[in-house]
Design a protein around this motif. Sequence first.
Motif, short mmCIF file in Angstrom:
data_model
loop_
_atom_site.label_atom_id
_atom_site.label_comp_id
_atom_site.label_asym_id
_atom_site.label_seq_id
_atom_site.Cartn_x
_atom_site.Cartn_y
_atom_site.Cartn_z
N PRO A 101 0.81 -1.22 0.00
CA PRO A 101 0.00 0.00 0.00
C PRO A 101 0.84 1.27 0.00
N LEU A 103 1.13 5.16 0.31
CA LEU A 103 0.31 6.11 1.05
C LEU A 103 0.59 7.53 0.57
N TYR A 149 -13.97 7.35 8.31
CA TYR A 149 -13.82 6.78 9.65
C TYR A 149 -13.68 7.90 10.67
N LEU A 154 -9.85 4.45 12.82
CA LEU A 154 -9.17 4.13 11.57
C LEU A 154 -8.65 2.69 11.62
N ARG A 158 -5.61 -2.39 7.82
CA ARG A 158 -6.20 -2.39 6.48
C ARG A 158 -5.65 -1.23 5.64
N VAL A 159 -5.45 -0.09 6.27
CA VAL A 159 -4.94 1.07 5.55
C VAL A 159 -3.46 0.94 5.24
N TYR A 160 -2.67 0.56 6.25
CA TYR A 160 -1.21 0.61 6.13
C TYR A 160 -0.55 -0.76 5.93
N ARG A 169 -3.36 4.30 -1.20
CA ARG A 169 -4.23 4.89 -0.20
C ARG A 169 -4.09 6.41 -0.28
N VAL A 171 -5.39 9.78 1.66
CA VAL A 171 -5.98 10.09 2.97
C VAL A 171 -6.06 11.59 3.18
N ASN A 187 -11.66 10.90 9.04
CA ASN A 187 -10.71 10.76 7.95
C ASN A 187 -11.42 10.19 6.74
N VAL A 189 -10.66 8.05 3.44
CA VAL A 189 -9.63 7.16 2.91
C VAL A 189 -10.10 6.58 1.59
N PHE A 191 -9.35 3.79 -1.18
CA PHE A 191 -8.65 2.53 -1.43
C PHE A 191 -8.66 2.30 -2.94
#
Length: 205
Positions: A101, A103, A149, A154, A158-160, A169, A171, A187, A189, A191
Amino acid sequence: MGLIAVLLVFVGLFTVGVGLGAATGFNLGDLFRGPDKPPPRDFPVLEPSRPQRLTIPAIDVAAPILTVGLAEDGSVAVPPLNRHNEAGWFGGGPTPGQYGPALIVGHADTRTGPSVFHRLRELKPGQKIEVLREDDETAVFQVNSVERYGKEKLPIRRVYGDYSRPSLRLVTCGGTWLGGERGYSDNIVVFASLIGTKPVGADRR
């Protein structure tokens, strides 16, 4: 407080991960390290290359990308306010198109008006995101979902920490303005997954 508890504040204007390391008791670098085994061959995977420019036609984003690192508290830093119309790639994680992922963070607004990710919440599944890289390849991503979220909910892993495929991602902050140092309540996000590349010079044809 577990993996989903995180304090997200940045001078009352932007929320993306300040206080992450201290609040959750783990190191961001561990999340971004990824698995030791090679990635599956079910999808394209690009070699590492620093991102230079972000383009999101659906919401009229065409912005330079600077590299951000960690803030003093061990969390992801954000672009300085005098560069609020630029996006920030977290240099401690994968580059866009690499396995894992990538970011990219950005301000939604400042006291002077809208910023680079002001319309991020308007993105829809299926829309495209393009990242021009230093190697002159343009990585093309497709939006999977756009999610909101609360700042303390958060889903960190799953995000990082999702190393299922090359992904992206985006954000920024969203929700209700709470004022002062509290900033926004949520936030936003995005995906997205890598679906391919564009040839060098394709936009100039």
